[in-house]
Design a protein around this motif. Structure first.
Motif, PDB file in Angstrom:
ATOM      1  N   ARG A   1      24.284 -33.135   2.632  1.00  0.00           N
ATOM      2  CA  ARG A   1      23.854 -32.625   4.167  1.00  0.00           C
ATOM      3  C   ARG A   1      22.535 -33.279   4.054  1.00  0.00           C
ATOM      4  NH1 ARG A   1      21.478 -27.850   2.157  1.00  0.00           N
ATOM      5  NH2 ARG A   1      20.657 -27.543   4.509  1.00  0.00           N
ATOM      6  N   LEU A   2      22.046 -34.496   3.912  1.00  0.00           N
ATOM      7  CA  LEU A   2      20.725 -35.064   4.142  1.00  0.00           C
ATOM      8  C   LEU A   2      20.841 -35.526   5.073  1.00  0.00           C
ATOM      9  CD1 LEU A   2      18.049 -36.312   3.139  1.00  0.00           C
ATOM     10  CD2 LEU A   2      20.096 -38.481   2.069  1.00  0.00           C
ATOM     11  N   LEU A   3      21.834 -36.418   5.867  1.00  0.00           N
ATOM     12  CA  LEU A   3      21.825 -36.986   7.463  1.00  0.00           C
ATOM     13  C   LEU A   3      21.549 -35.922   7.896  1.00  0.00           C
ATOM     14  CD1 LEU A   3      21.861 -39.228   8.870  1.00  0.00           C
ATOM     15  CD2 LEU A   3      24.137 -39.441   9.069  1.00  0.00           C
ATOM     16  N   ASP A   4      21.991 -34.514   8.391  1.00  0.00           N
ATOM     17  CA  ASP A   4      21.799 -33.604   9.231  1.00  0.00           C
ATOM     18  C   ASP A   4      21.078 -33.032   8.514  1.00  0.00           C
ATOM     19  OD1 ASP A   4      24.846 -33.931   9.854  1.00  0.00           O
ATOM     20  OD2 ASP A   4      25.964 -32.498   8.730  1.00  0.00           O
ATOM     21  N   HIS A   5      20.286 -33.185   7.711  1.00  0.00           N
ATOM     22  CA  HIS A   5      18.952 -32.063   8.098  1.00  0.00           C
ATOM     23  C   HIS A   5      18.387 -32.948   8.163  1.00  0.00           C
ATOM     24  CE1 HIS A   5      16.381 -28.451   5.682  1.00  0.00           C
ATOM     25  NE2 HIS A   5      15.957 -29.818   5.114  1.00  0.00           N
TER      26      HIS A   5
ATOM     27  N   VAL B   1      12.238 -36.038   3.149  1.00  0.00           N
ATOM     28  CA  VAL B   1      13.261 -35.675   2.506  1.00  0.00           C
ATOM     29  C   VAL B   1      14.625 -36.653   2.006  1.00  0.00           C
ATOM     30  CG1 VAL B   1      15.269 -34.272   3.800  1.00  0.00           C
ATOM     31  CG2 VAL B   1      12.915 -33.975   4.143  1.00  0.00           C
ATOM     32  N   ALA B   2      14.897 -36.078   0.902  1.00  0.00           N
ATOM     33  CA  ALA B   2      15.512 -36.569  -0.110  1.00  0.00           C
ATOM     34  C   ALA B   2      17.341 -35.539  -0.780  1.00  0.00           C
ATOM     35  CB  ALA B   2      14.930 -37.281  -1.831  1.00  0.00           C
ATOM     36  N   GLY B   3      17.786 -36.531  -0.628  1.00  0.00           N
ATOM     37  CA  GLY B   3      19.074 -35.964  -1.691  1.00  0.00           C
ATOM     38  C   GLY B   3      19.141 -35.722  -2.614  1.00  0.00           C
TER      39      GLY B   3
ATOM     40  N   ALA C   1      14.884 -40.649   5.009  1.00  0.00           N
ATOM     41  CA  ALA C   1      15.695 -39.550   4.577  1.00  0.00           C
ATOM     42  C   ALA C   1      16.320 -40.692   3.680  1.00  0.00           C
ATOM     43  CB  ALA C   1      17.174 -39.104   5.699  1.00  0.00           C
ATOM     44  N   VAL C   2      15.715 -39.495   2.172  1.00  0.00           N
ATOM     45  CA  VAL C   2      16.277 -41.331   1.303  1.00  0.00           C
ATOM     46  C   VAL C   2      17.467 -40.394   0.184  1.00  0.00           C
ATOM     47  CG1 VAL C   2      15.005 -41.691  -1.196  1.00  0.00           C
ATOM     48  CG2 VAL C   2      14.131 -41.760   0.824  1.00  0.00           C
TER      49      VAL C   2
END
Length: 284
Positions: free
Chosen positions: A190-194, A129-131, A109-110
């Protein structure tokens, strides 16, 4: 250097050098290697999630220690030892590849900078997956390096890999998702949750199923020659750091500081730290 958390079958491995933009050091390398091995060996863990504290995921190698190391080497009476260089760089590459060779799926998660050596690391994860704030790229392609883990072509194909490696241009997260460098781009909040939800969804499968499916997918890249490409990438990285241009870059860093050396490298391209809106980190 590293902290870990475990919940619902997911082991989070968190890069924890936020003030230094999680730049890579030998100590971070060693801590990351141990954390991946421990997660892969833990029967309670089914999926490994790599993420980071602070404003950047990883701004590459710490140029302070790495340029000093080469400057000392260049001032030695001995010529450059390519075999010794390969052994040192392989100690980093082998750790990044633990994300690839771990039996269990790995997700990254980036957010913020993920450039240079940071991409050597993160592109070894199974899924990225990235923000929206994330920026990818390999600016040392301009001078002083080549991608050691050599994952670019395997993720992007020839045209896109050459497009971005032959310029060193930065790649915003949305563009990275569009060209297939990463899986997807989501809002930062939403990055961490996603990413966590995706990891937990994978963790619903039996562990043996996850391991077999990962092995099946990864074997395609292995059959295409990933191991030999990685060897060449690691060797050429050493060569690139010891060309005349590479030695001049190190001399500039010693004279005016590594941040200014990086700025001089990137100013003609008006990107990374050379843009006034981006000043976090020192890409290598």
């Amino acid at each position: 250097m590293i902290r870990t958390e475990t919940e619902a079958g997911v082991r989070s491995i968190v890069l924890a050098r936020p003030e230094q933009y999680n730049t890579i050091t030998p100590e971070l390398r060693d801590a990351l290697g141990r954390a991946i091995e421990e997660a892969d060996a833990d029967p309670e863990v089914r999926v490994i999630l790599l993420r980071a504290d602070g404003p950047a995921f990883c701004a590459g190698y710490g140029l302070d220690w790495s340029t000093r190391s080469q400057a000392a080497e260049d001032s030695s009476e001995r010529v450059w030892d390519s075999a010794a260089d390969y052994r040192v760089m392989s100690s980093f590459v082998d750790v990044y590849m633990k994300l690839w060779y771990a039996a269990k799926p790995t997700i990254a998660a980036v957010h913020g900078w993920c450039i240079a050596g940071g991409t050597d690391m993160v592109l070894c994860a199974d899924i990225v997956v990235a923000g929206e704030s994330a920026t990818f790229g390999y600016p040392p392609a301009r001078v002083w390096g080549t991608p050691t883990t050599a994952m670019w072509v395997y993720r992007l194909g020839f045209e896109q890999a050459k497009r971005y490696l032959l310029t060193g241009d930065e790649i915003p997260a949305r563009k990275a998702a569009e060209i297939g460098l990463i899986l997807e781009c989501v809002p930062d909040d939403r990055l961490l949750d996603h990413a966590t939800a995706l990891a937990r969804r994978m963790a619903l499968l039996p562990g043996n199923q996850l391991e077999m499916l990962k092995l099946l997918c990864n074997q395609t890249a292995e059959n295409m020659g990933l191991s030999s490409t990685r060897t060449l990438g690691t060797l050429l990285d050493g060569v690139a750091r010891h060309t005349q241009e590479g030695r001049d870059f190190v001399a500039t860093a010693a004279s005016v500081g590594f941040r200014q050396a990086v700025r001089r490298r990137d100013d003609p391209f008006a990107d990374y730290g050379s843009r006034t809106t981006h000043s976090n980190g020192a890409p290598r």
